[in-house]
Design an enzyme around this catalytic site. Structure first.
Site, PDB file in Angstrom:
ATOM      1  N   ARG A  18       7.008  28.946 124.372  1.00 27.32           N
ATOM      2  CA  ARG A  18       8.255  28.944 125.149  1.00 27.32           C
ATOM      3  C   ARG A  18       8.608  27.542 125.615  1.00 27.32           C
ATOM      4  O   ARG A  18       7.724  26.790 126.059  1.00 27.32           O
ATOM      5  CB  ARG A  18       8.134  29.885 126.362  1.00 27.32           C
ATOM      6  CG  ARG A  18       7.958  31.314 125.946  1.00 27.32           C
ATOM      7  CD  ARG A  18       8.315  32.344 126.999  1.00 27.32           C
ATOM      8  NE  ARG A  18       7.983  33.669 126.484  1.00 27.32           N
ATOM      9  CZ  ARG A  18       8.709  34.346 125.591  1.00 27.32           C
ATOM     10  NH1 ARG A  18       9.846  33.831 125.143  1.00 27.32           N
ATOM     11  NH2 ARG A  18       8.328  35.519 125.146  1.00 27.32           N
TER      12      ARG A  18
ATOM     13  N   HIS B 259      10.387  20.085 115.949  1.00 24.16           N
ATOM     14  CA  HIS B 259      10.359  21.434 116.526  1.00 24.16           C
ATOM     15  C   HIS B 259      11.698  22.093 116.271  1.00 24.16           C
ATOM     16  O   HIS B 259      12.746  21.477 116.431  1.00 24.16           O
ATOM     17  CB  HIS B 259      10.063  21.405 118.028  1.00 24.16           C
ATOM     18  CG  HIS B 259      10.860  20.395 118.791  1.00 24.16           C
ATOM     19  ND1 HIS B 259      10.554  19.050 118.770  1.00 24.16           N
ATOM     20  CD2 HIS B 259      11.957  20.517 119.572  1.00 24.16           C
ATOM     21  CE1 HIS B 259      11.425  18.391 119.512  1.00 24.16           C
ATOM     22  NE2 HIS B 259      12.299  19.258 120.005  1.00 24.16           N
TER      23      HIS B 259
ATOM     24  N   ILE C  64       9.739  24.823 128.104  1.00 29.78           N
ATOM     25  CA  ILE C  64       9.436  24.728 129.535  1.00 29.78           C
ATOM     26  C   ILE C  64      10.717  24.745 130.379  1.00 29.78           C
ATOM     27  O   ILE C  64      10.668  25.060 131.574  1.00 29.78           O
ATOM     28  CB  ILE C  64       8.605  23.449 129.795  1.00 29.78           C
ATOM     29  CG1 ILE C  64       7.790  23.567 131.071  1.00 29.78           C
ATOM     30  CG2 ILE C  64       9.474  22.200 129.791  1.00 29.78           C
ATOM     31  CD1 ILE C  64       6.727  22.489 131.216  1.00 29.78           C
TER      32      ILE C  64
ATOM     33  N   GLU D 221      14.110  14.409 122.022  1.00 28.16           N
ATOM     34  CA  GLU D 221      13.303  13.808 123.096  1.00 28.16           C
ATOM     35  C   GLU D 221      11.815  13.809 122.772  1.00 28.16           C
ATOM     36  O   GLU D 221      11.082  12.959 123.269  1.00 28.16           O
ATOM     37  CB  GLU D 221      13.543  14.573 124.410  1.00 28.16           C
ATOM     38  CG  GLU D 221      14.967  14.431 124.929  1.00 28.16           C
ATOM     39  CD  GLU D 221      15.225  15.271 126.179  1.00 28.16           C
ATOM     40  OE1 GLU D 221      14.372  16.097 126.541  1.00 28.16           O
ATOM     41  OE2 GLU D 221      16.310  15.082 126.763  1.00 28.16           O
TER      42      GLU D 221
HETATM   43  P1  AMP Z   1      14.353  17.927 121.950  1.00 32.65           P
HETATM   44  O1  AMP Z   1      15.362  17.366 122.911  1.00 32.65           O
HETATM   45  O2  AMP Z   1      14.967  18.649 120.793  1.00 32.65           O
HETATM   46  O3  AMP Z   1      13.324  16.895 121.533  1.00 32.65           O
HETATM   47  O4  AMP Z   1      13.614  19.070 122.753  1.00 32.65           O
HETATM   48  C1  AMP Z   1      12.432  18.898 123.459  1.00 32.65           C
HETATM   49  C2  AMP Z   1      12.206  20.190 124.197  1.00 32.65           C
HETATM   50  O5  AMP Z   1      10.861  20.238 124.621  1.00 32.65           O
HETATM   51  C3  AMP Z   1      13.082  20.344 125.453  1.00 32.65           C
HETATM   52  O6  AMP Z   1      13.891  21.515 125.331  1.00 32.65           O
HETATM   53  C4  AMP Z   1      12.058  20.453 126.577  1.00 32.65           C
HETATM   54  O7  AMP Z   1      12.454  21.361 127.599  1.00 32.65           O
HETATM   55  C5  AMP Z   1      10.821  20.918 125.851  1.00 32.65           C
HETATM   56  N1  AMP Z   1       9.548  20.567 126.468  1.00 32.65           N
HETATM   57  C6  AMP Z   1       9.175  19.376 126.982  1.00 32.65           C
HETATM   58  N2  AMP Z   1       7.903  19.434 127.443  1.00 32.65           N
HETATM   59  C7  AMP Z   1       7.463  20.704 127.191  1.00 32.65           C
HETATM   60  C8  AMP Z   1       6.236  21.385 127.425  1.00 32.65           C
HETATM   61  N3  AMP Z   1       5.191  20.793 127.991  1.00 32.65           N
HETATM   62  N4  AMP Z   1       6.143  22.688 127.050  1.00 32.65           N
HETATM   63  C9  AMP Z   1       7.200  23.318 126.475  1.00 32.65           C
HETATM   64  N5  AMP Z   1       8.389  22.722 126.218  1.00 32.65           N
HETATM   65  C10 AMP Z   1       8.513  21.427 126.578  1.00 32.65           C
END
Ligand code: AMP
Ligand code: ZN
Length: 115
Positions: A30, A99, A32, A94
């Site tokens: 999931r 993913h 976060i 980010e």
């Molecule tokens: P992106 O902007 O496509 O790189 O998405 C990165 C995603 O990772 C964001 O939606 C964040 O909320 C999610 N994220 C960051 N750290 C974590 C974590 N420790 N566990 C789960 N999701 C995370």
């Protein structure tokens, strides 16, 4: 594994995550900070920085897509969902371990906000 990579560290069990599904080659957990009632990230367990690198590994790419479809089934997203790969600066990426965002559980509105 890349020690500095957040998602490699989740695969290694060094950082906790709420796992939805796992296979030998993928992990689904999931987000976060969910942006929809259901928001699950699907990653290959091996480090690929982005969807361009993933596309160069067709077996891994197929496994990620198959897991995304399985997640949609497990999450009950029969009315539809989105699979999103944010890529690079303009794409708003980010975390630089590729993913697929699987989002759904409610009408998601237009794909992009109009400018
Ligand atoms: P992106 O902007 O496509 O790189 O998405 C990165 C995603 O990772 C964001 O939606 C964040 O909320 C999610 N994220 C960051 N750290 C974590 C974590 N420790 N566990 C789960 N999701 C995370
Ligand atoms: Zn990684």
């Amino acid at each position: 594994m890349e020690n500095s990579c957040l998602f490699c560290r989740i695969v290694a069990g060094e950082i906790p995550a709420t796992v939805v599904h796992r296979t030998d080659t993928t992990l689904a957990f999931r987000d976060i900070d969910p942006k929809a009632p259901s928001h699950v990230l699907v990653i290959p367990v091996t480090h690929h920085a982005n969807v361009i690198e993933l596309a160069a590994d067709p077996a891994a790419a197929a496994d990620v897509l198959a897991t995304a479809a399985k997640v949609a089934e497990l999450e009950g997203l029969a009315d539809g969902f989105r699979v999103i790969f944010n890529t690079g600066a303009h794409g708003g990426q980010e975390v630089f371990h590729v993913h697929a965002h699987v989002v759904g559980g409610a009408p998601l509105g237009p794909m992009l906000a109009r400018r």
